[in-house]
Design a protein around this motif. Structure first.
Motif, mmCIF file in Angstrom:
data_model
loop_
_atom_site.group_PDB
_atom_site.id
_atom_site.type_symbol
_atom_site.label_atom_id
_atom_site.label_comp_id
_atom_site.label_asym_id
_atom_site.label_seq_id
_atom_site.Cartn_x
_atom_site.Cartn_y
_atom_site.Cartn_z
ATOM 1 N N ASP A 1 0.829 -1.206 0.000
ATOM 2 C CA ASP A 1 0.000 0.000 0.000
ATOM 3 C C ASP A 1 0.867 1.262 0.000
ATOM 4 O O ASP A 1 0.551 2.238 -0.693
ATOM 5 C CB ASP A 1 -0.920 0.004 1.231
ATOM 6 N N ASN B 1 2.431 1.805 -3.458
ATOM 7 C CA ASN B 1 1.437 2.239 -4.449
ATOM 8 C C ASN B 1 0.961 3.673 -4.198
ATOM 9 O O ASN B 1 0.686 4.417 -5.138
ATOM 10 C CB ASN B 1 0.232 1.294 -4.442
ATOM 11 N N THR B 2 0.837 4.046 -2.922
ATOM 12 C CA THR B 2 0.415 5.413 -2.567
ATOM 13 C C THR B 2 1.398 5.946 -1.539
ATOM 14 O O THR B 2 1.149 5.920 -0.331
ATOM 15 C CB THR B 2 -1.018 5.406 -1.990
ATOM 16 N N ASN C 1 2.558 9.014 -0.796
ATOM 17 C CA ASN C 1 2.243 10.241 -0.078
ATOM 18 C C ASN C 1 0.999 10.866 -0.712
ATOM 19 O O ASN C 1 0.544 10.403 -1.773
ATOM 20 C CB ASN C 1 3.433 11.207 -0.082
ATOM 21 N N PRO C 2 0.448 11.899 -0.131
ATOM 22 C CA PRO C 2 -0.817 12.448 -0.655
ATOM 23 C C PRO C 2 -0.677 13.182 -1.986
ATOM 24 O O PRO C 2 -1.696 13.531 -2.584
ATOM 25 C CB PRO C 2 -1.255 13.440 0.446
ATOM 26 N N TYR C 3 0.538 13.391 -2.499
ATOM 27 C CA TYR C 3 0.713 14.286 -3.634
ATOM 28 C C TYR C 3 1.075 13.583 -4.935
ATOM 29 O O TYR C 3 0.880 14.142 -6.008
ATOM 30 C CB TYR C 3 1.766 15.343 -3.300
ATOM 31 N N TYR C 4 1.622 12.386 -4.896
ATOM 32 C CA TYR C 4 1.847 11.623 -6.133
ATOM 33 C C TYR C 4 1.869 10.137 -5.792
ATOM 34 O O TYR C 4 2.070 9.744 -4.641
ATOM 35 C CB TYR C 4 3.118 12.055 -6.860
ATOM 36 N N ASP C 5 1.628 9.326 -6.831
ATOM 37 C CA ASP C 5 1.487 7.888 -6.602
ATOM 38 C C ASP C 5 2.812 7.161 -6.800
ATOM 39 O O ASP C 5 3.855 7.764 -7.073
ATOM 40 C CB ASP C 5 0.405 7.294 -7.517
ATOM 41 N N GLY C 6 2.734 5.834 -6.676
ATOM 42 C CA GLY C 6 3.941 5.031 -6.749
ATOM 43 C C GLY C 6 4.602 5.009 -8.109
ATOM 44 O O GLY C 6 5.825 4.812 -8.215
ATOM 45 N N GLN D 1 4.747 7.423 5.084
ATOM 46 C CA GLN D 1 4.900 8.085 3.794
ATOM 47 C C GLN D 1 6.297 7.833 3.237
ATOM 48 O O GLN D 1 7.246 7.571 3.987
ATOM 49 C CB GLN D 1 4.672 9.600 3.909
#
Length: 601
Positions: free
Chosen positions: A87, A90-91, A93-98, A129
């Motif tokens: 998880d 894949n995510t 941080n809140p600003y860009y994905d993996g 994060q």
């Protein structure tokens, strides 16, 4: 402070900290047999050749998603679908994905040889994060006595320096730099001259195109005439006003004896293509991305359909896959350790089944497994497990043709001698099954004809969608699954019922049987057809996608793209239809026979 002391202080600012067992190494890297500092004059991120290779790797690397495996009780690896580390990757941080996180890492990995993720922890110390830190903004640090390999990382954000604990950084190294064994080493460091050469060639070409590098015309007075500076300047101004810009091309008439001559470089003289191909070949070779794959001229000049496909596969297998292994190994040791204590039972890998470049390898694998099943030396459920298909626990059996009898050398049987009545019974069984196999072959022909009709019916709709630009929904897989199911169900149901009846008659024609075998077989057939129908449509979609992608890349016309569609449909109609029909009828027949034998205990 004397001159020697000043020299020592200056020297410290130009060398790296001394490593254990290593001499002082200047940061000012010079290439062999050269006094020019090429390293200070180039930037890999501003080189078109380097970024062509890096961009391909950035786009390609995330195709294979990271998966987490764990050793099960039986000693085999099993995929773990849900886990905090997956998880987080894949995510992050809140600003860009993996995917963006990986793209930033790959660029640093190839250009600098080092990549960095920063872990952000909660108040409880749990990693919540991940952030990518550019390799130009962070350095590993350690005490001068070498007592600690890495004590912390110094993050230079531009406004202030921050010391980050070593356990809060995931440091990816592309090998080990012999000048600083705490860091990785990019292969680009051996190519400073080639990058500089290409940059200089681009600068030279742009300068020549901008103003030819020298005056375009030379106007000189006739023989024996000397013009003053004022006359020369006035003539130059008059000429620029009268014969440049919109007035270019007007006739020129001089009052006195004058020589006007062109001076400069022609487009042919400014062609530096051959000079620029050498850096392209070397840079792409060192980075492991063939020039043809990166779209560089050195590769496109020798490009064909076949070698382009082979080059893409070679680039993925020789560059991307090894990179995946190294990066996943680092993630396991430096990130997974924050979530799991015993790393020996865990493993991070990439799911290569999602990579389109390698799909042909997966198809070849399925074909080989299918041959092993129909050849009779691999169980059906093992084949399902190997190909990733749904595993049917009741399919723990072999498929072997009933019309093939064992032959022993020199007419001698390796089995114990049988009574004459048993030999007669075996001959009767062989004849019985031989006749049945010939009868069952008619189902194969009927099924193949149905499949050919389905494929031919799909062609007009696909071409029509192509003309209207429906690239995303070019092929209707739902409709294809429905057509397959409607064609397969009546044919295979009849065949499986006949196989059950034939097996019962062969073993004991007088015994009465219940409906259990029929129910089990038809239940198996329903599940099997659902899976086969899904594969039927997906395989067609993959073939179309691969074939049309080549056409789109070459900018082919609509007629040429339609021709590619026809090639795929012809292949499916001529080859796949017969192959599918033969495989499915053999499996249905064998399944029915096995259920018939089960009734006999």
């Amino acid at each position: 402070m004397n001159i020697l002391d000043r020299f020592r202080i200056a020297l410290k600012s130009f060398v790296q900290p001394r490593l254990p067992g290593q001499e002082l190494v200047p940061l000012n890297i010079r290439m062999p047999r050269s006094t020019f500092n090429y390293a200070s004059e180039v930037d890999g991120r501003q080189s078109a050749i380097v970024m062509a290779c890096v961009s391909w790797a950035q786009r390609t690397y995330p195709e294979a998603p990271i998966i987490l495996n764990r050793i099960a009780k039986g000693g085999e690896w099993e995929k773990v679908v849900q886990h905090p580390v997956i998880d987080l990757l894949n995510t992050p941080n809140p600003y860009y994905d993996g995917l963006l996180l990986q793209m930033g890492l790959i660029a640093d990995w190839m250009i600098d040889g080092n990549g960095y993720y920063r872990k952000i922890r909660s108040n409880a110390g749990r990693v919540v994060q991940l952030w990518w830190i550019p390799s130009t903004m962070i350095e590993p640090m350690w005490p001068m006595d070498g007592s600690v390999y890495i004590s912390h990382y110094r993050y230079m954000s531009g406004t202030a320096n921050e010391n980050i604990p070593e356990q809060d950084i995931v440091h990816f190294r592309n090998g080990i730099d012999d000048r600083n064994i705490r860091k990785g080493c990019s292969p680009l460091k051996s190519l400073f001259r080639e990058i500089f050469t290409d940059d200089e060639a681009a600068n030279m070409t742009s300068s020549l195109l901008r103003n030819l590098g020298v005056p375009g015309l030379v106007i000189s007075p006739g023989k024996g005439i000397v013009a003053s500076k004022e006359d020369a300047d006035a003539t130059k101004k008059w000429f620029e006003e009268s014969f440049t810009g919109d007035k270019r091309g007007k006739p020129l008439v001089m009052a006195g004896e004058t020589v006007v001559s062109a001076f400069g470089f022609s487009p042919q003289q400014m062609d530096l293509r051959a000079l620029r191909q050498i850096p392209e070949e070397r840079i792409s070779g060192v980075l492991g991305i063939p020039a043809i794959v990166a779209g560089l001229g050195a590769g496109l000049a020798r490009s064909t359909f076949s070698n382009f496909k082979e080059a893409r596969e070679a680039a993925y297998e020789s560059t991307i896959i090894p990179t995946q292994r190294l990066i996943n190994s680092t993630l396991k040791r430096q990130l997974l350790i924050d979530f799991e204590d015993d790393l020996s039972i865990w493993d991070l890998t990439c799911d290569l089944s999602e990579v389109r470049i390698l799909q042909e390898d997966e198809n070849n694998k399925v074909t080989r497994v299918n041959q092993m099943v129909t050849g009779g030396y691999l169980m059906v459920d093992d084949a399902q497990r190997m190909t990733g298909a749904p595993v049917d626990d009741s399919a723990h059996y072999y498929l072997r043709a009933f019309n093939i009898m064992p032959a022993y050398p020199e007419g001698k049987s390796l089995l114990p001698a049988k009574k004459e009545t048993e030999d007669v019974a075996e001959m009767r069984k062989a004849l019985w099954w031989g006749n049945y196999s010939r009868h069952a072959a008619t189902y194969e022909i009927r099924f193949a004809d149905k499949l050919k009709s389905i494929f031919k019916g799909q062609q007009p709709e696909i071409i029509e969608n192509l003309k209207y630009g429906k690239k995303e929904n070019l092929f209707n897989q739902d409709k294809s699954r429905q057509e397959y199911t409607e064609a397969a169900t009546p044919i295979l149901s009849s065949l499986i019922t006949e196989a059950i009846t034939n097996a019962r008659r062969l073993m004991d024609g007088k015994k009465q049987f219940g409906p259990e075998a029929d129910q089990r077989s038809l239940a198996w057939l329903k599940t099997h057809i659902e899976w086969a129908a899904l594969e039927f449509g997906e395989e067609t979609a993959k073939l179309l996608s691969a074939k049309l992608a080549e056409g789109f890349a070459l900018g082919e016309s609509m007629d040429m793209l339609a021709g590619r569609v026809k090639d795929v449909i012809n292949f499916c109609s001529d080859v796949r239809s017969l192959r599918i029909a033969r495989t499915e009828t053999i499996q249905a027949s064998a399944q029915g026979a096995i259920e018939g034998f089960k009734d006999m205990g």
